[in-house]
Design an enzyme around this catalytic site. Structure first.
Site, short mmCIF file in Angstrom:
data_model
loop_
_atom_site.label_atom_id
_atom_site.label_comp_id
_atom_site.label_asym_id
_atom_site.label_seq_id
_atom_site.Cartn_x
_atom_site.Cartn_y
_atom_site.Cartn_z
N ARG A 108 0.88 -1.18 0.00
CA ARG A 108 0.00 0.00 0.00
C ARG A 108 0.91 1.22 0.00
NH1 ARG A 108 -5.15 1.29 3.76
NH2 ARG A 108 -6.01 0.05 2.06
N HIS A 156 -7.45 0.87 -6.22
CA HIS A 156 -7.59 -0.04 -5.08
C HIS A 156 -8.27 -1.33 -5.58
CE1 HIS A 156 -7.69 -1.39 -1.06
NE2 HIS A 156 -8.55 -0.56 -0.51
N GLN A 194 -10.09 -3.96 -3.25
CA GLN A 194 -11.37 -3.49 -2.72
C GLN A 194 -12.49 -3.76 -3.71
OE1 GLN A 194 -12.09 -1.77 0.39
NE2 GLN A 194 -14.10 -2.44 -0.33
N ASP A 206 -17.50 6.86 -0.36
CA ASP A 206 -16.17 6.78 0.23
C ASP A 206 -15.87 8.13 0.86
OD1 ASP A 206 -13.54 6.06 0.89
OD2 ASP A 206 -12.76 6.26 -1.15
N CYS A 251 -16.43 1.46 1.19
CA CYS A 251 -15.22 0.65 1.38
C CYS A 251 -14.71 0.72 2.82
CB CYS A 251 -14.14 1.08 0.39
SG CYS A 251 -13.74 2.83 0.48
N ARG A 298 -13.21 -8.64 1.76
CA ARG A 298 -11.83 -8.29 1.42
C ARG A 298 -10.95 -9.54 1.56
NH1 ARG A 298 -9.79 -3.22 1.69
NH2 ARG A 298 -7.95 -4.29 0.85
N1 NVA Z 1 -10.17 6.66 -0.93
C1 NVA Z 1 -9.74 6.15 0.36
C2 NVA Z 1 -9.95 4.66 0.43
C3 NVA Z 1 -9.60 4.05 1.75
C4 NVA Z 1 -9.77 2.56 1.75
C5 NVA Z 1 -8.30 6.52 0.60
O1 NVA Z 1 -7.49 6.41 -0.32
O2 NVA Z 1 -7.99 6.94 1.71
N1 CP Z 2 -11.08 -0.35 2.77
C1 CP Z 2 -9.79 -0.37 3.15
O1 CP Z 2 -8.85 -0.54 2.35
O2 CP Z 2 -9.61 -0.21 4.50
P1 CP Z 2 -8.22 0.00 5.25
O3 CP Z 2 -7.70 1.35 4.83
O4 CP Z 2 -8.55 -0.09 6.71
O5 CP Z 2 -7.27 -1.08 4.82
#
Ligand code: NVA
Ligand code: CP
Length: 309
Positions: free
Chosen positions: A108, A135, A138, A227, A267, A295
């Protein structure tokens, strides 16, 4: 694109429809096995996975680590302060060193280029656990959840309301592979990446709409999806975004317009009272927790696929 020879899982659109559906089928199959209490399926026995996190996480970290363990493997969590990829050490060096210890790398990161570099220099499969661009894990879990609740993703109407962010890009890439109706309703100036929209439209698979009118967008939706308005890395913009995103909160009135059969998805993590009301997220047609659970199941199947198991 034929997904079978690819070692990495970086974008849904790197795979063809048959491969995506095969991974989703496998996810359901292994989910049923794990749900039955069976702990004899251990395809990852003797295998290790390095998990690189440049950003915080609950779901991604716990679902990957738990899923890999339940199927016999051992996962190693590397938090933002541990390897400091690109700062303490160049990404290409991280990729080559971890490839010598581990069978698979999940990461990530902030810049999408970082995951591309990791994949380029790694000799083991790399799985994208979220970048600023997309992502994919997800949206694979979301597809699995929609299949479980509606029967199939194909032909459904999925309406995303909010920021045209990484989640939207993965939905667009999914729409370039599986035919459905995808609508993104976002404030002016917060549209998804134009090139990605164009690419998804060029694929000619799905009906794709980008609009600034959430009320019109949600009519006839099978799924209303939201989101956070400020993603990781944008938190200092949160206050300003709250003003600019006025009218884009998924509330009871918007869900009413969508109709009684529309599911709500998110998500997570969610900011209740900001992009979604507490009432919507707690309503009987909200499927955010089955979605979060999936997930793990979607990723188990993704890991099996990239490892050729
Ligand atoms: N759009 C959000 C998704 C988190 C799972 C982010 O990138 O923070
Ligand atoms: N939805 C998701 O990716 O959650 P986290 O940021 O907690 O991993």
């Amino acid at each position: 694109v034929n997904g079978t020879e690819l070692k990495d899982f970086l974008h849904i659109s790197d795979f063809d429809k048959a491969t995506i559906l095969k991974i989703l089928d496998r996810a359901a199959e292994v989910k049923a096995l794990l749900k039955s209490g069976d702990r004899t399926f251990l395809p990852f026995k003797g295998k290790t996975m390095a998990m690189i996190f440049a950003k915080p996480s609950m779901r991604t970290r716990v679902s990957f680590e738990t899923g890999f363990f339940l199927l016999g493997g051992h996962a190693i969590y590397l938090g933002p302060d541990d390897i400091q990829m690109g700062k303490r050490e160049e990404t290409r060096d991280v990729a080559r060193v971890l490839s010598r210890y581990n069978d698979v790398i999940m990461a990530r990161v902030f810049a999408h280029q970082d995951i591309l570099d990791l994949a380029k220099y790694s000799t083991v499969p790399v799985i994208n656990g979220l970048t600023d661009f997309n992502h994919p894990c997800q949206i694979m879990a979301d597809a699995l959840t929609i299949i479980e609740h509606i029967g199939q993703l194909e032909g459904t109407k999925v309406v995303y309301v909010g920021d045209g962010n990484n989640i939207v890009h993965s939905w667009l890439l999914m729409a370039s592979v599986i035919p459905f109706h995808f609508v993104c309703a976002c404030p002016k100036g917060f549209e998804p990446d134009a090139k990605t929209v164009e690419m998804a439209r060029q694929a000619g698979i799905s009906k794709i709409e980008i609009t600034n009118d959430p009320k019109e967008a949600v009519r006839g939706a099978d799924v209303v999806y939201s989101d956070v308005w400020a993603s990781m890395g944008q938190k200092e913009e949160a206050a300003q975004r709250r003003k600019l995103f006025e009218g884009f909160q998924v509330d009871e009135d918007l869900m009413k317009l969508a109709g009684p059969n529309a599911y709500f998805m998110h998500c997570l993590p969610a900011e209740r009272g900001v992009e979604v009301t507490d009432g919507v997220i707690e309503a009987p047609n909200s499927i955010v927790f089955p979605q979060a659970e999936n997930r793990m199941h979607a990723q188990n199947a993704i890991m099996l696929h990239v490892l050729g198991l």
